[in-house]
Design an enzyme around this catalytic site. Structure first.
Site, short mmCIF file in Angstrom:
data_model
loop_
_atom_site.label_atom_id
_atom_site.label_comp_id
_atom_site.label_asym_id
_atom_site.label_seq_id
_atom_site.Cartn_x
_atom_site.Cartn_y
_atom_site.Cartn_z
N HIS A 34 -26.15 40.85 -102.74
CA HIS A 34 -25.73 40.24 -104.00
C HIS A 34 -24.62 41.08 -104.64
O HIS A 34 -24.66 42.31 -104.61
CB HIS A 34 -26.90 40.18 -104.99
CG HIS A 34 -27.86 39.07 -104.71
ND1 HIS A 34 -27.50 37.74 -104.80
CD2 HIS A 34 -29.18 39.10 -104.36
CE1 HIS A 34 -28.56 36.99 -104.52
NE2 HIS A 34 -29.58 37.78 -104.24
N CYS B 208 -20.82 37.53 -102.42
CA CYS B 208 -20.30 36.31 -103.06
C CYS B 208 -19.06 36.59 -103.90
O CYS B 208 -18.83 37.69 -104.37
CB CYS B 208 -21.38 35.69 -103.96
SG CYS B 208 -22.78 35.01 -103.05
N ARG C 79 -16.78 33.73 -100.32
CA ARG C 79 -17.35 34.98 -99.84
C ARG C 79 -16.24 36.03 -99.69
O ARG C 79 -15.11 35.69 -99.36
CB ARG C 79 -18.03 34.78 -98.47
CG ARG C 79 -19.21 33.83 -98.49
CD ARG C 79 -20.41 34.41 -99.18
NE ARG C 79 -21.56 33.52 -99.09
CZ ARG C 79 -21.87 32.60 -100.00
NH1 ARG C 79 -21.09 32.45 -101.07
NH2 ARG C 79 -22.92 31.83 -99.86
#
Length: 229
Positions: free
Chosen positions: A128, A197, A206
């Site tokens: 993340h 991300c 991405r």
């Protein structure tokens, strides 16, 4: 009319309160839980590695203590620790097997089916950028030449970034191929791919970096040069 206005006002206040609570949960509470989970995963790995194992030597009746041999990766379990000096010398995160939401909430996630740590092929890892501890918040700061260091308790693996951050779409699964076409690599090797991300609070794209295995050394030799301040 007054009743209607009062009812609508109360609904708006309730909705606003729920939105605030959700934002607090996403921005704060998931981070608290993720930080605790990642610290726990790292502590578990250190305890596991420190136990070691006992095996017989060539001499009859003699026994020596050796480091625990890494076991096959199991879904949802940590098997390595990653260090990225570009993010600060105190930055370290556990790497777990699988890329499910439950796994990403506890650290970095290894794409199943890609190479194992240090192995021939593409060792691909996701994390993340925001929420759940923001492990890869500073991903855009990575540059070619930066080291990415990992250990499995027996060996230090130092990778060097060759390309990125490269922006692409989530459907571009070729980025984790054994020889990623857009990486510039043209032959099989020992590679690392990191993904996260983009934009910072979204997931429409991405960001990717590719690295090659630069060196290895046993943990008994001490920390690799890339981690020395």
């Amino acid at each position: 009319m007054r009743v209607i206005i009062r009812t609508v006002s109360e609904l708006c206040i309730t909705l606003g309160t729920l939105i605030v609570l959700f934002v607090v949960y996403v921005l704060f509470w998931t981070g608290v839980r993720a930080d605790a989970a990642m610290s726990d995963q790292i502590d578990q790995l250190h305890r596991q590695w420190s136990r070691g194992s006992v095996r017989p030597t060539d001499g009859p009746g003699e026994r020596t203590v050796s480091a625990t041999r890494p076991e096959p990766y199991r879904h949802g379990e940590a098997f390595a620790i990653m260090y990225i000096p570009r993010f600060g010398f105190t930055w370290n995160k556990p790497v777990l097997e699988g890329t499910g939401r439950d796994v990403l909430a506890k650290g970095l996630a290894h794409y199943r089916g890609t190479a194992k740590l240090g192995g021939t092929g593409n060792f691909a890892v996701a994390g993340h950028r925001r929420t759940y501890g923001d492990p890869l918040e500073d991903f855009p700061e990575l540059r070619p030449g930066d080291p990415v260091v990992l250990t499995d308790g027996t060996t230090w693996f130092t990778y060097r970034i060759d390309k990125g951050p490269y922006k692409t779409v989530p459907t571009d699964v070729e980025v984790i191929d054994p020889v990623p076409r857009k990486s510039g690599y043209t032959r099989p090797g020992r590679y690392l791919t990191l993904t996260t991300c983009d934009p910072e609070w979204g997931h429409s794209h991405r960001l990717i970096v590719w690295a090659h295995l630069d060196s290895t050394q046993p943990v008994e030799a001490g920390e690799p040069k890339a981690l020395r301040r």
